[in-house]
Design an enzyme around this catalytic site. Structure first.
Site, PDB file in Angstrom:
ATOM      1  N   GLU A   1       0.589  -1.143  -0.070  1.00  0.00           N
ATOM      2  CA  GLU A   1      -0.208   0.223  -0.149  1.00  0.00           C
ATOM      3  C   GLU A   1       0.746   1.380   0.005  1.00  0.00           C
ATOM      4  O   GLU A   1       1.767   1.412   0.799  1.00  0.00           O
ATOM      5  CB  GLU A   1      -0.789  -0.045   1.222  1.00  0.00           C
ATOM      6  CG  GLU A   1      -1.859   1.241   1.274  1.00  0.00           C
ATOM      7  CD  GLU A   1      -2.628   1.161   0.023  1.00  0.00           C
ATOM      8  OE1 GLU A   1      -3.340   0.392  -0.813  1.00  0.00           O
ATOM      9  OE2 GLU A   1      -2.350   2.486  -0.595  1.00  0.00           O
TER      10      GLU A   1
ATOM     11  N   LYS B   1       8.302  -1.730  -2.391  1.00  0.00           N
ATOM     12  CA  LYS B   1       7.580  -1.044  -1.187  1.00  0.00           C
ATOM     13  C   LYS B   1       8.708  -0.434  -0.363  1.00  0.00           C
ATOM     14  O   LYS B   1       8.688   0.783  -0.045  1.00  0.00           O
ATOM     15  CB  LYS B   1       6.524  -1.821  -0.479  1.00  0.00           C
ATOM     16  CG  LYS B   1       6.093  -1.191   0.749  1.00  0.00           C
ATOM     17  CD  LYS B   1       5.182  -0.187   0.302  1.00  0.00           C
ATOM     18  CE  LYS B   1       5.043   0.797   1.680  1.00  0.00           C
ATOM     19  NZ  LYS B   1       4.041   2.146   1.324  1.00  0.00           N
TER      20      LYS B   1
ATOM     21  N   CYS C   1       6.187   4.534   9.084  1.00  0.00           N
ATOM     22  CA  CYS C   1       6.751   3.881   7.812  1.00  0.00           C
ATOM     23  C   CYS C   1       8.098   3.950   7.525  1.00  0.00           C
ATOM     24  O   CYS C   1       8.877   2.992   7.571  1.00  0.00           O
ATOM     25  CB  CYS C   1       5.979   4.028   6.596  1.00  0.00           C
ATOM     26  SG  CYS C   1       4.215   3.294   6.751  1.00  0.00           S
TER      27      CYS C   1
HETATM   28  P1  NAD Z   1      -1.966  -0.647  12.523  1.00  0.00           P
HETATM   29  O1  NAD Z   1      -1.292  -1.036  13.946  1.00  0.00           O
HETATM   30  O2  NAD Z   1      -2.842   0.670  12.625  1.00  0.00           O
HETATM   31  O3  NAD Z   1      -3.117  -1.686  12.239  1.00  0.00           O
HETATM   32  C1  NAD Z   1      -2.851  -3.123  12.338  1.00  0.00           C
HETATM   33  C2  NAD Z   1      -4.046  -3.719  13.103  1.00  0.00           C
HETATM   34  O4  NAD Z   1      -3.822  -5.339  12.849  1.00  0.00           O
HETATM   35  C3  NAD Z   1      -4.158  -3.677  14.513  1.00  0.00           C
HETATM   36  O5  NAD Z   1      -5.471  -2.856  14.730  1.00  0.00           O
HETATM   37  C4  NAD Z   1      -4.037  -4.907  15.003  1.00  0.00           C
HETATM   38  O6  NAD Z   1      -4.911  -5.303  16.303  1.00  0.00           O
HETATM   39  C5  NAD Z   1      -4.355  -5.901  13.978  1.00  0.00           C
HETATM   40  N1  NAD Z   1      -4.132  -7.233  14.018  1.00  0.00           N
HETATM   41  C6  NAD Z   1      -2.805  -7.848  14.248  1.00  0.00           C
HETATM   42  N2  NAD Z   1      -2.706  -9.023  14.236  1.00  0.00           N
HETATM   43  C7  NAD Z   1      -4.137  -9.446  13.624  1.00  0.00           C
HETATM   44  C8  NAD Z   1      -4.753 -10.585  13.365  1.00  0.00           C
HETATM   45  N3  NAD Z   1      -3.839 -11.903  13.550  1.00  0.00           N
HETATM   46  N4  NAD Z   1      -5.931 -10.761  12.987  1.00  0.00           N
HETATM   47  C9  NAD Z   1      -6.508  -9.683  12.918  1.00  0.00           C
HETATM   48  N5  NAD Z   1      -6.128  -8.593  13.280  1.00  0.00           N
HETATM   49  C10 NAD Z   1      -4.860  -8.329  13.795  1.00  0.00           C
HETATM   50  O7  NAD Z   1      -1.085  -0.764  11.412  1.00  0.00           O
HETATM   51  P2  NAD Z   1      -1.230   0.128   9.960  1.00  0.00           P
HETATM   52  O8  NAD Z   1      -0.613   1.308  10.224  1.00  0.00           O
HETATM   53  O9  NAD Z   1      -2.463  -0.149   9.446  1.00  0.00           O
HETATM   54  O10 NAD Z   1      -0.158  -0.757   9.092  1.00  0.00           O
HETATM   55  C11 NAD Z   1      -0.324  -2.138   8.741  1.00  0.00           C
HETATM   56  C12 NAD Z   1       0.765  -2.409   7.760  1.00  0.00           C
HETATM   57  O11 NAD Z   1       0.601  -1.497   6.514  1.00  0.00           O
HETATM   58  C13 NAD Z   1       2.089  -2.355   8.236  1.00  0.00           C
HETATM   59  O12 NAD Z   1       2.804  -3.448   7.756  1.00  0.00           O
HETATM   60  C14 NAD Z   1       2.626  -1.059   7.719  1.00  0.00           C
HETATM   61  O13 NAD Z   1       4.162  -1.043   7.476  1.00  0.00           O
HETATM   62  C15 NAD Z   1       1.924  -0.870   6.205  1.00  0.00           C
HETATM   63  N6  NAD Z   1       1.973   0.259   5.719  1.00  0.00           N
HETATM   64  C16 NAD Z   1       1.406   1.289   6.600  1.00  0.00           C
HETATM   65  C17 NAD Z   1       1.063   2.604   6.183  1.00  0.00           C
HETATM   66  C18 NAD Z   1       0.561   3.874   6.928  1.00  0.00           C
HETATM   67  O14 NAD Z   1       0.741   4.830   6.504  1.00  0.00           O
HETATM   68  N7  NAD Z   1       0.171   3.605   8.117  1.00  0.00           N
HETATM   69  C19 NAD Z   1       1.328   3.005   4.682  1.00  0.00           C
HETATM   70  C20 NAD Z   1       1.482   1.781   3.821  1.00  0.00           C
HETATM   71  C21 NAD Z   1       1.818   0.627   4.428  1.00  0.00           C
HETATM   72  C1  UDX Z   2       4.616   7.437   3.689  1.00  0.00           C
HETATM   73  C2  UDX Z   2       4.756   7.264   2.322  1.00  0.00           C
HETATM   74  O1  UDX Z   2       4.655   8.465   1.617  1.00  0.00           O
HETATM   75  C3  UDX Z   2       3.568   6.537   1.721  1.00  0.00           C
HETATM   76  O2  UDX Z   2       3.839   6.451   0.199  1.00  0.00           O
HETATM   77  C4  UDX Z   2       3.808   5.067   2.457  1.00  0.00           C
HETATM   78  O3  UDX Z   2       2.698   4.398   2.061  1.00  0.00           O
HETATM   79  C5  UDX Z   2       3.663   5.103   3.862  1.00  0.00           C
HETATM   80  O4  UDX Z   2       4.718   6.172   4.413  1.00  0.00           O
HETATM   81  P1  UDX Z   2       3.229   8.846   5.691  1.00  0.00           P
HETATM   82  O5  UDX Z   2       4.443   8.359   6.562  1.00  0.00           O
HETATM   83  O6  UDX Z   2       1.934   8.214   6.027  1.00  0.00           O
HETATM   84  O7  UDX Z   2       3.502   8.197   4.197  1.00  0.00           O
HETATM   85  O8  UDX Z   2       3.691  10.311   5.435  1.00  0.00           O
HETATM   86  P2  UDX Z   2       4.280  11.080   4.483  1.00  0.00           P
HETATM   87  O9  UDX Z   2       3.593  12.376   3.679  1.00  0.00           O
HETATM   88  O10 UDX Z   2       5.254  10.331   3.353  1.00  0.00           O
HETATM   89  O11 UDX Z   2       5.334  12.103   5.349  1.00  0.00           O
HETATM   90  C6  UDX Z   2       6.056  11.411   6.221  1.00  0.00           C
HETATM   91  C7  UDX Z   2       7.110  12.500   7.218  1.00  0.00           C
HETATM   92  O12 UDX Z   2       7.802  12.932   6.311  1.00  0.00           O
HETATM   93  C8  UDX Z   2       6.156  13.287   7.924  1.00  0.00           C
HETATM   94  O13 UDX Z   2       6.615  13.456   9.148  1.00  0.00           O
HETATM   95  C9  UDX Z   2       6.324  14.380   6.962  1.00  0.00           C
HETATM   96  O14 UDX Z   2       6.143  15.652   7.879  1.00  0.00           O
HETATM   97  C10 UDX Z   2       7.717  14.405   6.628  1.00  0.00           C
HETATM   98  N1  UDX Z   2       7.838  15.051   5.365  1.00  0.00           N
HETATM   99  C11 UDX Z   2       7.412  14.802   4.086  1.00  0.00           C
HETATM  100  C12 UDX Z   2       8.948  16.037   5.277  1.00  0.00           C
HETATM  101  O15 UDX Z   2       9.589  16.529   6.123  1.00  0.00           O
HETATM  102  N2  UDX Z   2       9.124  16.818   4.076  1.00  0.00           N
HETATM  103  C13 UDX Z   2       8.691  16.633   3.017  1.00  0.00           C
HETATM  104  O16 UDX Z   2       8.796  17.075   1.688  1.00  0.00           O
HETATM  105  C14 UDX Z   2       7.566  15.482   3.037  1.00  0.00           C
END
Ligand code: NAD
Ligand code: UDX
Length: 468
Positions: A161, A220, A276
């Site tokens: 994602e 990713k 992330c």
């Molecule tokens: P999060 O902690 O918000 O959500 C994960 C959820 O999974 C939690 O609510 C947890 O209770 C649940 N969970 C754990 N084990 C489980 C199971 N066996 N069955 C059902 N539920 C279960 O995490 P997130 O921010 O959504 O990130 C999830 C993944 O996506 C991570 O690998 C992260 O690196 C990736 N990711 C995050 C972002 C972001 O911006 N947050 C963007 C891209 C990818």
């Molecule tokens: C990031 C990636 O952008 C996204 O594609 C991936 O799926 C998850 O990780 P996120 O962490 O949610 O997303 O936010 P992002 O907008 O990337 O910002 C990350 C951090 O960098 C923030 O603290 C932001 O303030 C900082 N940032 C971003 C800067 O300091 N300068 C910039 O120009 C851009």
């Protein structure tokens, strides 16, 4: 090809929730069930008060919930009914054991995979949505295949994602690209095609990229490393600007106008945060070391080191400017989330700043429009700071930016919330201790204007213009 009719998503977090809500919104012919072990989180998804703040998310959830979008803790039933399952659980950095501090903790991915293997009664397409180290799908496949038979087969896809928090809904509705990796066997390609058709409900097909499994997994980590590297590059240059009189915004603009460089993601800051970037780079560093590529590991590690340096550097500058001591001075910290338009504080630069201020015995007053008081105390109570009572003597939470800055010696902008640009600064100036300082860690304020009011303004990436 197989047609997907029922989707289940394991993990109702920042990724699983918005992603699957948008699938339900765009694919009325598909039933989408999002499950989580965390009952409070599921209850919140089923209430008027969703567990995460994301512009535009409410509208989509409220429109589809109960129609083709469901939130439940009934993992088993949802898995049994689904033909495609997203694994979107957390993959935090390991805190102990082999690879501690670097490697991703895959315990949640593995237990989700085992759960699928244990309860499935028919064939499934299992999709890695979580960010995982390259070749994790191999382990998932081994677990699933050990539990398959001639009646049940499991196909594994990688579909990382790319949404960013704060803009998740737009990112999901019009993604730059969707990436789907699969084994390049006839069955793997068929499964890949089934997921392509789900996204093709709203994403133009030329934006849906299909690759082999390992390219998808590595892309990713690579994308996040490249993005974070841009921020560390611009932040490294910001230090040179402060020492020379060059202005980092002007430098970023001048460089970004080169179409080969491009203007985005060149905003200097107090340092990147979020769940992330750091985690995924450390993951890449660990992977490189495992592959016996120490030079590659050191190269990427420097992106994180520079980020830590940027936070420390900002704190040092604040202390130095405040006459080399902040003991018992009141510091108003505006913003606590890791970026604007989210309530998420994971790895927020504000946490590191506040902890340093507390260590220097300052009085910290925090305001953030979307982060709860409980969350702030939880973030600041982790190692490095005393017990909660001692903490509450040093840290208070304000309900507005005005309340936070009353009687303060300095204001520190830690998050770039739009409302901070619109504040009534003459009114704030009135009620602050003089000289009144502002440290802009996000380069969002009009420094000249503030100086005319009487403030002493210090901005990342600009030379100090106060001389005493
Ligand atoms: P999060 O902690 O918000 O959500 C994960 C959820 O999974 C939690 O609510 C947890 O209770 C649940 N969970 C754990 N084990 C489980 C199971 N066996 N069955 C059902 N539920 C279960 O995490 P997130 O921010 O959504 O990130 C999830 C993944 O996506 C991570 O690998 C992260 O690196 C990736 N990711 C995050 C972002 C972001 O911006 N947050 C963007 C891209 C990818
Ligand atoms: C990031 C990636 O952008 C996204 O594609 C991936 O799926 C998850 O990780 P996120 O962490 O949610 O997303 O936010 P992002 O907008 O990337 O910002 C990350 C951090 O960098 C923030 O603290 C932001 O303030 C900082 N940032 C971003 C800067 O300091 N300068 C910039 O120009 C851009």
């Amino acid at each position: 090809t197989t047609q997907v009719k029922k989707i289940c998503c394991l993990g109702a977090g920042y990724v699983g929730g918005p992603t699957c809500a948008v699938i339900a919104y765009k694919c009325h012919d598909i039933d989408v069930t999002i499950v989580d072990l965390n009952e409070a989180r599921i209850a919140a998804w089923n209430s008027d008060n969703l567990p995460i703040y994301e512009p535009g998310l409410d509208k989509i959830v409220f429109e589809r919930r109960g129609k083709n979008l469901f939130f439940t803790t009934q993992v088993e039933q949802a898995v049994i009914e689904a033909d495609l399952i997203f694994v979107s659980v957390n993959t935090p950095t390991k805190k102990s054991g082999l690879g501690a501090g670097f490697a991703a903790d895959l315990a949640y991915v593995e237990s989700a995979t085992r759960q699928i293997a244990n309860v499935a009664k028919s064939s499934k397409i299992v999709v890695e949505k979580s960010t995982v180290p390259c070749r994790t799908a191999e382990s998932m496949r081994t677990i699933l295949e050990a539990n398959s038979n001639e009646n049940i087969r499991f196909d594994i896809l990688s579909n990382p994602e790319f949404l960013a928090e704060g803009t998740a809904i737009n990112d999901l509705l019009s993604p730059d690209r969707v990436l789907i990796g699969g084994l390049q066997t006839p069955e793997g390609i068929r499964a890949q095609q089934a997921l392509v058709e789900v996204y093709a409900h709203w994403v133009p097909t030329d934006r849906i990229i299909t690759t082999n499994l390992w390219s998808s997994e590595l892309s990713k980590l690579a994308a996040n490393a490249l993005l974070a590297q841009r921020i560390s590059s611009i932040n490294a240059l910001s230090a040179i600007c402060e020492a020379t009189g060059a202005d980092i915004d002007e430098v970023a603009y001048a460089c970004g106008r080169d179409t080969r460089i491009g203007p985005k993601f060149l905003k200097a800051s107090v340092g990147f945060g979020g769940s992330c970037f750091q985690k995924d780079i450390l993951n890449l560093v660990y992977l490189s070391e495992q592959l016996n590529l120490p030079e590659v590991a050191a190269y990427w590690k420097q992106v994180v080191d520079l980020n830590d340096y940027q936070k420390k550097r900002f704190v040092s500058r604040i202390i130095k400017t405040l006459f080399n001591t902040i003991t018992n001075k009141k510091i108003a910290v505006l913003g606590f989330a890791f970026k604007k338009d989210t309530g998420d504080t994971r790895e927020s630069a504000a946490i590191a700043l506040c902890k340093d201020f507390i260590q220097e015995n300052a009085k910290v007053r925090i305001y953030d429009p979307k982060v709860s008081t409980e969350q702030i105390f939880m973030d600041l109570s982790t190692p490095g700071v005393d017990n909660l009572d001692a903490l509450k003597k040093r840290v208070t939470i304000a309900k507005t930016a005005y309340e936070a800055s009353e009687d303060a010696d300095a204001i520190v902008i830690a998050t770039e919330w739009d409302e901070f640009k619109e504040l009534d600064f003459p009114k704030i100036y009135e009620k602050m201790h003089k000289p009144a300082f502002i440290f802009d860690g996000r380069l969002i304020l009009d420094a000249e204007n503030l100086r005319n009011i009487g403030f002493r303004v210090h901005t990342i990436g600009r030379e100090d213009r106060d001389f005493y």
